[in-house]
Design an enzyme around this catalytic site. Structure first.
Site, short mmCIF file in Angstrom:
data_model
loop_
_atom_site.label_atom_id
_atom_site.label_comp_id
_atom_site.label_asym_id
_atom_site.label_seq_id
_atom_site.Cartn_x
_atom_site.Cartn_y
_atom_site.Cartn_z
N ARG A 1 35.58 66.84 -65.50
CA ARG A 1 36.01 67.14 -64.14
C ARG A 1 37.30 67.97 -64.11
O ARG A 1 38.12 67.84 -63.22
CB ARG A 1 36.21 65.86 -63.32
CG ARG A 1 34.97 65.02 -63.17
CD ARG A 1 33.85 65.75 -62.41
NE ARG A 1 32.66 64.91 -62.39
CZ ARG A 1 31.73 64.89 -63.36
NH1 ARG A 1 31.87 65.70 -64.40
NH2 ARG A 1 30.68 64.11 -63.29
N SER B 1 32.79 61.30 -54.23
CA SER B 1 33.55 60.44 -55.14
C SER B 1 35.04 60.75 -55.03
O SER B 1 35.46 61.86 -55.32
CB SER B 1 33.08 60.65 -56.58
OG SER B 1 31.71 60.35 -56.71
N GLU C 1 39.90 62.41 -57.78
CA GLU C 1 39.10 63.61 -57.95
C GLU C 1 39.35 64.59 -56.81
O GLU C 1 39.22 65.80 -56.96
CB GLU C 1 37.61 63.22 -58.01
CG GLU C 1 36.71 64.27 -58.58
CD GLU C 1 35.32 63.75 -58.88
OE1 GLU C 1 34.36 64.42 -58.48
OE2 GLU C 1 35.20 62.69 -59.51
#
Length: 338
Positions: free
Chosen positions: A166, A239, A334
């Site tokens: 990520r 998320s 995130e």
């Protein structure tokens, strides 16, 4: 006021440009339709406070932004086919899921597991988006970008992007590069990945013995639709936290204390679902005012309507503290706070 390459309004509302549905304002909101427009604006000394894609990974904290550039560079085409491999080139402003559906129509496999991920193509490399055992880096070829500080065109190879979980070179250099085109290497004879999550279970339930890329995509869409809220209905950014990675030795001690813990081996590290940690701390389905955790997936923080960015941040901090106190793990966001 509108010109041939920009749209400018005083106090332009960004509420419809972020999936959290949070109110925020920009003094200038400028659509970038072509690479040349961006170069022209930079030459005039106009630097953006924010480059906006699909607004699906952003949390506005309440600040008024001076200048926002919206990536609206479109287009998708196959630029090379060789031995069942195809390189496609896509404008950074294209919708990611629309691209996935287009690749299915072209019978090109590689990103079917990334179906229904919100956002734009230009944002995908920044986050190195991933789902169900596949990451963007697995099919990435190269991209074109404009260095906003130096006002010059750059091409980045897979190695240049420094992809990790990520993250990427671009995430480490936030706001410096405007991604105009992305190229991916896909395959007409693609090896499917159905081992992650509930993909295989859904295919079995449908008695699909020899699935293709379209069947895998439909299974992923079914999974995501079942557990994730539609931003059109409930404000959210998907998320909110990354799945934490901890060392095997640290995990062993944690597993002794929590034998039921869910985990995925990752070399010398172990990946633990952040949603499981948050749920175990009692946040699934909980809310305070207009903010809470989605009833079907604790990893998703939602705006039930009328929440402020500060309220969402306060809720996230409450979750982080609970997970830290209970498991000794620091969650990493995130979502980008602006």
């Amino acid at each position: 006021m509108q010109s041939n390459h920009r749209m400018k309004r005083k106090a332009f509302s960004l509420k419809n440009y972020n999936t959290f549905g949070l109110e925020a304002f920009a003094e200038n909101f400028i659509l970038i339709n072509h690479h040349e427009e961006l170069i022209s604006l930079l030459s005039d000394g106009q630097m953006p406070d924010l480059i906006l894609g699909g607004g699906s990974n952003i949390l506005f904290s309440g600040n008024t932004l001076k200048r926002v550039f919206k990536n609206n560079i479109l287009g998708k085409k196959i630029i090379e086919i060789n031995n069942e491999k195809a390189i496609i080139e896509v404008g950074g402003g294209e919708n990611w899921h629309d691209l996935v559906l287009w690749t299915l129509d072209q019978n090109l496999g590689g990103i079917e597991n990334l179906s229904l991920i919100p956002g734009t193509v230009g944002a995908a490399p920044i986050q190195n988006i991933g789902a169900y055992g596949v990451e963007l880096k697995d099919v990435f070829h190269s991209l074109d970008a404009v260095d906003l500080l130096e006002n010059k065109h750059c091409t980045f190879s897979r190695e240049d992007c420094e992809f990790s979980y990520r993250s990427s070179f671009f995430k480490k250099n936030k706001g410096r590069y405007f991604i105009t085109k992305v190229r991916l290497t896909l395959s007409e004879n693609h090896v499917l990945n159905t081992s992650y999550g509930a993909i295989a279970d859904i295919l079995d339930a449908k008695q699909i013995k020899a699935p293709g890329i379209r069947e895998v995509s439909e299974a992923v869409i079914a999974i995501r639709t079942a557990k994730l809220p539609d931003p059109q209905m409930i404000g959210n950014a998907g998320s909110f936290f990354k799945n934490p990675l901890i060392h095997k030795t640290e995990f062993s001690a944690l597993q002794l204390k929590f034998p039921e813990i869910i985990y995925y081996p990752a070399g010398d590290m172990v990946k633990i679902p952040a949603g499981w940690l948050i749920e175990k701390c009692g946040f699934k389905g909980r809310k305070k005012g207009a903010v809470g955790c989605y009833e079907k997936q604790a990893l998703v923080i939602v705006n039930f309507g009328g929440a402020s960015g500060q309220e969402v941040i306060a809720w996230a901090e409450k979750i982080e503290k609970a997970v830290r106190d209970t498991f000794g793990i620091q969650l990493e966001r995130e979502v980008n706070v602006i």
